[in-house]
Design an enzyme around this catalytic site. Structure first.
Site, mmCIF file in Angstrom:
data_model
loop_
_atom_site.group_PDB
_atom_site.id
_atom_site.type_symbol
_atom_site.label_atom_id
_atom_site.label_comp_id
_atom_site.label_asym_id
_atom_site.label_seq_id
_atom_site.Cartn_x
_atom_site.Cartn_y
_atom_site.Cartn_z
ATOM 1 N N GLY A 21 28.767 9.722 31.576
ATOM 2 C CA GLY A 21 29.331 10.694 32.514
ATOM 3 C C GLY A 21 30.449 11.464 31.839
ATOM 4 O O GLY A 21 31.004 11.000 30.843
ATOM 5 N N CYS B 286 27.714 4.380 27.487
ATOM 6 C CA CYS B 286 28.782 5.358 27.355
ATOM 7 C C CYS B 286 29.810 5.201 28.485
ATOM 8 O O CYS B 286 30.478 4.182 28.542
ATOM 9 C CB CYS B 286 28.175 6.769 27.277
ATOM 10 S SG CYS B 286 29.310 7.983 26.633
ATOM 11 N N TYR B 287 29.910 6.130 29.435
ATOM 12 C CA TYR B 287 30.829 5.949 30.560
ATOM 13 C C TYR B 287 30.511 4.620 31.260
ATOM 14 O O TYR B 287 31.411 3.873 31.656
ATOM 15 C CB TYR B 287 30.678 7.122 31.543
ATOM 16 C CG TYR B 287 31.559 7.037 32.788
ATOM 17 C CD1 TYR B 287 32.741 7.765 32.866
ATOM 18 C CD2 TYR B 287 31.195 6.249 33.880
ATOM 19 C CE1 TYR B 287 33.541 7.698 34.006
ATOM 20 C CE2 TYR B 287 31.987 6.167 35.014
ATOM 21 C CZ TYR B 287 33.158 6.898 35.080
ATOM 22 O OH TYR B 287 33.957 6.841 36.196
ATOM 23 N N HIS C 75 23.956 6.162 22.658
ATOM 24 C CA HIS C 75 22.894 6.583 23.581
ATOM 25 C C HIS C 75 21.507 6.203 23.058
ATOM 26 O O HIS C 75 20.948 6.914 22.229
ATOM 27 C CB HIS C 75 22.982 8.091 23.794
ATOM 28 C CG HIS C 75 24.189 8.486 24.569
ATOM 29 N ND1 HIS C 75 24.211 8.512 25.943
ATOM 30 C CD2 HIS C 75 25.439 8.807 24.168
ATOM 31 C CE1 HIS C 75 25.417 8.851 26.364
ATOM 32 N NE2 HIS C 75 26.183 9.041 25.294
ATOM 33 N N GLU D 125 18.856 6.448 24.644
ATOM 34 C CA GLU D 125 17.843 7.280 25.294
ATOM 35 C C GLU D 125 17.519 8.553 24.518
ATOM 36 O O GLU D 125 16.498 9.185 24.777
ATOM 37 C CB GLU D 125 18.273 7.609 26.739
ATOM 38 C CG GLU D 125 19.522 8.473 26.895
ATOM 39 C CD GLU D 125 20.851 7.706 26.803
ATOM 40 O OE1 GLU D 125 20.853 6.598 26.236
ATOM 41 O OE2 GLU D 125 21.876 8.232 27.266
ATOM 42 N N ASP E 281 6.247 25.660 29.569
ATOM 43 C CA ASP E 281 6.621 25.174 30.905
ATOM 44 C C ASP E 281 5.901 25.948 32.011
ATOM 45 O O ASP E 281 5.268 25.370 32.893
ATOM 46 C CB ASP E 281 8.134 25.280 31.126
ATOM 47 C CG ASP E 281 8.926 24.586 30.035
ATOM 48 O OD1 ASP E 281 8.337 23.738 29.349
ATOM 49 O OD2 ASP E 281 10.114 24.904 29.871
ATOM 50 N N LYS F 207 10.468 18.371 27.997
ATOM 51 C CA LYS F 207 9.484 19.163 27.258
ATOM 52 C C LYS F 207 8.313 18.310 26.746
ATOM 53 O O LYS F 207 7.159 18.721 26.835
ATOM 54 C CB LYS F 207 10.195 19.844 26.086
ATOM 55 C CG LYS F 207 9.387 20.870 25.361
ATOM 56 C CD LYS F 207 9.117 22.111 26.172
ATOM 57 C CE LYS F 207 10.241 23.095 26.096
ATOM 58 N NZ LYS F 207 10.077 24.248 26.969
#
Ligand code: XMP
Length: 597
Positions: free
Chosen positions: A57, A84-85, A172, A174, A229, A373
């Site tokens: 965050g 993280c946060y 991170h 992810e 997209d 994406k």
């Protein structure tokens, strides 16, 4: 969908909160996102919930008003992973301390030494590269915690409480640039002992049902751009409600690339779309006249799309029996700051306030707004779209509008002081661009590196280090043309047609050389940016090449193309266009964003 076992993500507003969900889905586990201050421990105690992830965050855990959750959640006996946060929040809530990081700031690549005995690091090498994006750090461990990972700038990069199954990581997992990130998330899912019985096909079926209900018997008009997209969106909608009820609207904004209008018309008609082309370059360029601020330009472009659509609807007497659709994907939403605790990095053209209001009123549908994406491409392949469309480099909706930097101010002859840093030298440029650091937008200066180093990985590492140490730089450029940088001129200019043509020409050279050297598919995206700065004493401007290596646009590194490519492109740009210097942007994301504005 409640029959699935699942993992819950508490969204503290990080740029990557939703990306965590996408990664978990990739492991065939359902992941749902909740607001931390709205969910109760009772809700999270349901047996199908097997684990809880606390996201990153933008705020600091010690700030008044920073997002919180009910601490009883940590006593449920479910495995918890703070990122993280989330890591800082977990540590602070359980007796640890979090400190603003004067020296601990890290944006981008970091080498983390890990403790193999911690199950979170199963099958991960003892020293691994993970992506960081933080200013604060945990400086005292929470009660019962021990350290299981550290980097040079972050001694408590990973912590765990074995007995309570609580884990915290500063980095991170992810983002795809964290090499062993998906292994780490898989390890956490193993710790959660969650069944992996959920599938993307199921997700799409569920989405199709939701969309059919939302659309009812209305028809759809969809803004198409020729990009993956909107094309996938068109195909998906056609499959769900039938081709005859979906119409494509393609707007020539005057901000497209060389011969793009012809290409898009041809390709979109080839997939059988009912397409109308609106030639509106005068409207867009007229509305942008005299504007130089990046956010203002983005907002004007987004609003002009709406202006054009309204005129089309009224000229063609299209009424309430038609819904507007957009191919918005998740990065557009998160970067616009549209989740509860997130902040705005940049306003994506399909997320300007006026459009947001229409979405809130149920007047716009966005079938792929939850996807990234790479997921959109997977869907495009599943729908049988041609490879050239599915694997086209992404191109932003505002087009070259966000790649033509403008300046309200004119500076005739500015001396650029040189600064030494380790074995390189750099000068700070009188120019600004958007970046993302620790979930925040930055708007800072780039530096030009002066070094004989040519290895792109080493250059990228230097750039990360330099930005981590600096309060004013958020990008680093490597000069490709042979200029002297002692003095610089800033040209006062807006987004005029001559500058659009100048960039179109340079951008076309880059595309052509990429194709000729068979390098197009080596690279994920390749913005070329026109910058109103000059080093030739004649006021002729510069371009910046931004080759990108990414998977989902949420993290990125510089595309490692051969030097022969950069030399060929530079020579061609200098000889065939009205441009006097060429630079290579060697900044990763974070701390830079892909586009400059
Ligand atoms: P950034 O610059 O935020 O870009 O790192 C992430 C990805 O999004 C694209 N982009 C946009 N796409 N409308 C779009 O449709 C926009 O306003 C917009 N801004 C950036 C960018 O090209 C990259 O692929």
């Amino acid at each position: 969908m409640s029959q699935y076992e699942k993992v819950i993500i508490l969204d503290f507003g990080g740029q990557y909160a939703h990306l965590i969900a996408s990664r978990i889905r990739r492991e065939q586990v359902l992941a749902e996102i909740y607001n931390p201050d709205e969910v109760t421990p009772e809700e999270l105690n349901k047996p199908e919930i097997k684990g809880i992830i606390l996201s990153g965050g933008p705020q600091s855990v010690y700030e008044d008003g920073s997002p919180q959750c009910d601490l009883a959640i940590f006593k449920l006996g479910k495995p918890v992973l703070g990122i993280c946060y989330g890591h800082q929040y977990l540590s602070q809530s359980l007796g640890g301390t979090v400190t603003p990081g004067k020296h601990g700031k890290e944006y981008g690549r970091a080498e983390v030494k890990i403790d193999e005995n911690c199950p979170l690091f199963k099958d991960i090498p003892k020293e691994s590269v993970f992506w960081m994006s933080h200013g604060d750090s945990v400086t005292k461990l929470g009660d019962g915690f021990s350290t299981c990972g550290s980097s040079e700038n972050c001694p408590q990069a990973a912590v765990w409480d074995k007995d309570r199954n609580l884990y915290g990581i500063q980095f991170h997992p992810e983002v795809t640039h964290s090499k062993y990130g998906s292994q780490l998330l898989k390890n956490f899912l193993d710790i959660c002992a969650v069944k992996g019985d959920w599938t993307i096909e199921q997700y799409l079926d569920d989405q199709a049902d939701v969309l059919r209900k939302k659309i009812g018997d209305k028809n759809i008009i969809l803004f198409v751009s020729g990009g993956v997209d909107s094309t996938v969106c068109f195909s998906f909608l056609s499959k769900i409600i039938g081709k005859d009820r979906v119409k494509g609207l393609f707007v020539d904004t005057g901000l497209l690339r060389h011969e793009e209008v012809e290409f898009v018309e041809r390709e979109i008609r080839n997939i059988g779309a009912d397409l109308t082309v609106l030639r509106e370059s005068n409207t867009f360029l007229g509305n942008l006249e005299g504007k130089t601020d990046p956010e203002e330009k983005r907002e004007i472009i987004g609003n002009t799309f709406l202006e054009v659509q309204r005129k089309y609807f009224s000229d063609n007497q299209i009424g309430d029996d038609t819904l507007l659709a957009q191919g918005t994907i998740y990065p557009d939403t998160i970067e616009t700051g549209a989740t509860k605790n997130s902040v705005k990095i940049k306003t994506h053209h399909n997320r300007v306030p006026e459009i947001q209001k229409l979405i809130d009123d149920g007047k716009v549908i966005e079938p792929i707004a939850d996807l990234y994406k790479d997921e959109v491409r997977a869907l495009g392949e599943a729908l049988g779209l041609p490879k050239e469309l599915v694997w086209r480099h992404p191109f932003p909706g505002p087009g070259l509008g966000v790649r033509i930097l403008c300046s309200a101010e004119k500076i005739e002859k500015l001396s650029l002081a040189v600064t030494d840093y380790k074995y390189v030298q750099y000068r700070t440029l009188p120019l600004k661009s958007v970046g993302v650091q620790g979930d925040f937008r930055t708007y800072r200066n780039p530096a030009i590196l002066e070094t004989k180093e040519r290895d792109l990985e080493t250059l990228e590492k230097i750039s990360t280090e330099l930005i981590n140490k600096s309060e004013i730089i958020n990008r680093v450029l490597y000069p490709l043309s042979d200029n002297k940088f002692e003095t610089c001129e800033v040209i006062s200019c807006d987004l005029d047609p001559a500058r659009v043509q100048r960039l179109q020409k340079a951008d076309h050279i880059v595309s052509q050389v990429l194709l000729e050297m068979n390098l197009y598919s080596e690279i994920w995206q390749f913005p070329v940016v026109l910058a109103p700065i000059s080093f030739d004493g004649k006021g002729i401007e510069s371009v910046i090449l931004r080759p990108i290596d990414s998977i989902d646009a949420m993290s990125a590194t510089v595309g490692k193309l051969p030097w022969e490519f950069f030399e060929t492109v530079t020579n061609k740009i200098l000889s065939d266009t009205d441009i006097s210097s060429v630079f290579l942007d060697i900044t990763s994301k974070p701390p830079g964003t892909i586009e400059w504005e």
